[in-house]
Design an enzyme around this catalytic site. Structure first.
Site, short mmCIF file in Angstrom:
data_model
loop_
_atom_site.label_atom_id
_atom_site.label_comp_id
_atom_site.label_asym_id
_atom_site.label_seq_id
_atom_site.Cartn_x
_atom_site.Cartn_y
_atom_site.Cartn_z
CG LEU A 195 -1.72 -1.28 1.43
CD1 LEU A 195 -2.62 -1.15 2.65
CD2 LEU A 195 -2.55 -1.59 0.19
N GLY A 197 1.16 -5.31 1.42
CA GLY A 197 -0.05 -5.42 0.59
C GLY A 197 0.21 -6.21 -0.68
CG ASN A 237 7.23 -5.14 4.96
OD1 ASN A 237 6.03 -5.07 4.73
ND2 ASN A 237 8.09 -4.29 4.44
CD GLU A 238 1.82 -5.62 6.77
OE1 GLU A 238 2.60 -6.58 6.89
OE2 GLU A 238 1.00 -5.53 5.83
C1 LIG Z 1 -10.48 -4.47 14.75
C2 LIG Z 1 -9.04 -4.84 14.52
C3 LIG Z 1 -8.45 -4.09 13.38
C4 LIG Z 1 -6.96 -4.38 13.26
C5 LIG Z 1 -6.29 -3.45 12.29
C6 LIG Z 1 -4.93 -3.07 12.75
C7 LIG Z 1 -4.08 -2.31 12.13
C8 LIG Z 1 -4.24 -1.85 10.75
C9 LIG Z 1 -3.47 -0.68 10.46
C10 LIG Z 1 -2.75 -0.55 9.38
C11 LIG Z 1 -2.34 -1.59 8.42
C12 LIG Z 1 -1.62 -0.98 7.27
C13 LIG Z 1 -1.12 -2.00 6.34
C14 LIG Z 1 -0.24 -1.69 5.39
C15 LIG Z 1 0.27 -2.68 4.43
C16 LIG Z 1 1.29 -2.15 3.46
O1 LIG Z 1 1.27 -2.55 2.35
S1 LIG Z 1 2.43 -1.02 4.01
C17 LIG Z 1 3.57 -0.86 2.68
C18 LIG Z 1 4.76 -1.75 2.87
N1 LIG Z 1 5.66 -1.61 1.77
C19 LIG Z 1 6.96 -1.58 1.89
O2 LIG Z 1 7.49 -1.68 2.98
C20 LIG Z 1 7.74 -1.42 0.63
C21 LIG Z 1 8.76 -0.35 0.73
N2 LIG Z 1 9.51 -0.27 -0.51
C22 LIG Z 1 10.59 -1.01 -0.76
O3 LIG Z 1 11.00 -1.83 0.04
C23 LIG Z 1 11.27 -0.79 -2.08
O4 LIG Z 1 10.82 0.42 -2.62
C24 LIG Z 1 11.04 -1.93 -3.08
C25 LIG Z 1 9.56 -2.26 -3.26
C26 LIG Z 1 11.80 -3.18 -2.61
C27 LIG Z 1 11.57 -1.53 -4.46
O5 LIG Z 1 12.88 -1.09 -4.35
P1 LIG Z 1 13.43 -0.01 -5.39
O6 LIG Z 1 14.81 0.25 -4.98
O7 LIG Z 1 13.23 -0.38 -6.78
O8 LIG Z 1 12.43 1.20 -5.24
P2 LIG Z 1 12.69 2.55 -4.57
O9 LIG Z 1 13.14 2.28 -3.19
O10 LIG Z 1 13.54 3.33 -5.50
O11 LIG Z 1 11.29 3.25 -4.43
C28 LIG Z 1 10.96 4.27 -5.30
C29 LIG Z 1 10.23 5.36 -4.55
O12 LIG Z 1 9.01 4.79 -4.02
C30 LIG Z 1 8.93 5.01 -2.62
N3 LIG Z 1 8.19 3.89 -2.11
C31 LIG Z 1 8.49 2.60 -2.25
N4 LIG Z 1 7.52 1.83 -1.75
C32 LIG Z 1 6.58 2.68 -1.27
C33 LIG Z 1 5.30 2.49 -0.62
N5 LIG Z 1 4.81 1.27 -0.39
N6 LIG Z 1 4.60 3.57 -0.28
C34 LIG Z 1 5.08 4.82 -0.51
N7 LIG Z 1 6.26 5.08 -1.12
C35 LIG Z 1 7.00 4.00 -1.49
C36 LIG Z 1 10.34 5.18 -2.20
O13 LIG Z 1 10.39 5.97 -1.04
C37 LIG Z 1 10.94 5.92 -3.39
O14 LIG Z 1 10.58 7.29 -3.29
P3 LIG Z 1 11.43 8.45 -3.95
O15 LIG Z 1 12.84 8.29 -3.48
O16 LIG Z 1 10.79 9.72 -3.48
O17 LIG Z 1 11.30 8.28 -5.41
#
Ligand SMILES: CCCCC/C=C\C/C=C\CC/C=C/CC(=O)SCCNC(=O)CCNC(=O)[C@H](O)C(C)(C)COP(=O)(O)OP(=O)(O)OC[C@H]1O[C@@H](n2cnc3c(N)ncnc32)[C@H](O)[C@@H]1OP(=O)(O)O
Length: 206
Positions: A15, A60, A83-84
């Site tokens: 996400l 996600g 990895n949350e």
């Molecule tokens: C009643 C009971 C209820 C219970 C409920 C309880 C809690 C619920 C609450 C919340 C749950 C929320 C759940 C969330 C799930 C998710 O999906 S969180 C997202 C997790 N994602 C990540 O950790 C991925 C992070 N990204 C990376 O590791 C790397 O980017 C990659 C995917 C491995 C790719 O690597 P690469 O080197 O090619 O890419 P870049 O690092 O160059 O990334 C480019 C650019 O994009 C930004 N970015 C990357 N991923 C994200 C993202 N997911 N969201 C936002 N931004 C992201 C990164 O910062 C770079 O930015 P730039 O430098 O400005 O260009």
């Protein structure tokens, strides 16, 4: 139906974390409701589904891959997992239950609490993926072969079987959609969670 990515090395980065950082509650509410509905549609679809994981697949991204019927991943360089906890947040119950359905309670608990991202080989070993292939074309071919099995299966029998298997997780979310949403809205506004997200976003910048 095949889920894959047009990008070079990312299947799905999860996400958009910026939606959780300093969130506007109305926008976050729409975002989360859309996610709930999209996931319900995918997890209960009457189409057989395969994820061809041709890049990294955190959080996600892993959820969507796990929600398909079969997972084929390109190895050995990509990673997948929920990895949350590494972001200082919590995978919601329906994320967790989806993982339990794929790899079992014990492995899911270790995986979720440590926020571990598995390499393709590790993911194959714990059953998080079904097959590992060396390149995207052969992975796509494998995924298509899996779907071809269903030419000989009654669509009705397929769908009923899937419904029975997935019903507890699906029903939980249907019954608790508002509770799940309220929790996310409240939890995401906590200063501790916001600080954790800020640090994580900073760590991603190059
Ligand atoms: C009643 C009971 C209820 C219970 C409920 C309880 C809690 C619920 C609450 C919340 C749950 C929320 C759940 C969330 C799930 C998710 O999906 S969180 C997202 C997790 N994602 C990540 O950790 C991925 C992070 N990204 C990376 O590791 C790397 O980017 C990659 C995917 C491995 C790719 O690597 P690469 O080197 O090619 O890419 P870049 O690092 O160059 O990334 C480019 C650019 O994009 C930004 N970015 C990357 N991923 C994200 C993202 N997911 N969201 C936002 N931004 C992201 C990164 O910062 C770079 O930015 P730039 O430098 O400005 O260009």
């Amino acid at each position: 139906m095949i889920l894959t990515s047009g990008l070079q090395k990312v299947f799905c980065a999860g996400l958009d974390i910026t939606e959780f950082y300093n969130p506007n509650p109305d926008r976050l509410s729409k975002f989360w409701t859309t996610l709930q509905d999209t996931w319900l549609s995918l997890y209960t679809t009457s189409f057989p589904t395969v994820s061809v994981i041709n890049g990294h697949s955190p959080a996600g991204g892993c959820l969507f891959a796990m929600s398909c019927d079969y997972r084929v991943m390109v190895g050995p360089n990509y990673t997948i997992g929920l990895n949350e906890t590494k972001l200082g947040i919590v995978a919601p119950k329906w994320f967790q239950d989806t993982m339990v359905a794929v790899i079992g309670q014990r492995k899911a608990e270790v995986s979720l609490t440590t926020g571990k991202m598995y390499t393709t080989d590790e993911a194959l070993q714990i059953g998080l993926i079904d097959e590992s292939l060396p390149d995207a074309n052969s992975a796509l071919k494998k995924g298509t072969q899996f779907l071809n099995n269903f030419q000989k299966i009654s669509p009705w029998a397929y769908k009923m079987t899937k419904d029975i298997s997935r019903q507890p997780t699906v029903q939980w979310l249907i019954d608790n959609k508002q509770k799940d949403l309220d929790f996310v809205i409240k939890y995401m506004q906590s200063p501790t969670v916001q600080k954790n997200l800020e640090l994580y976003l900073q760590s991603l910048k190059k």
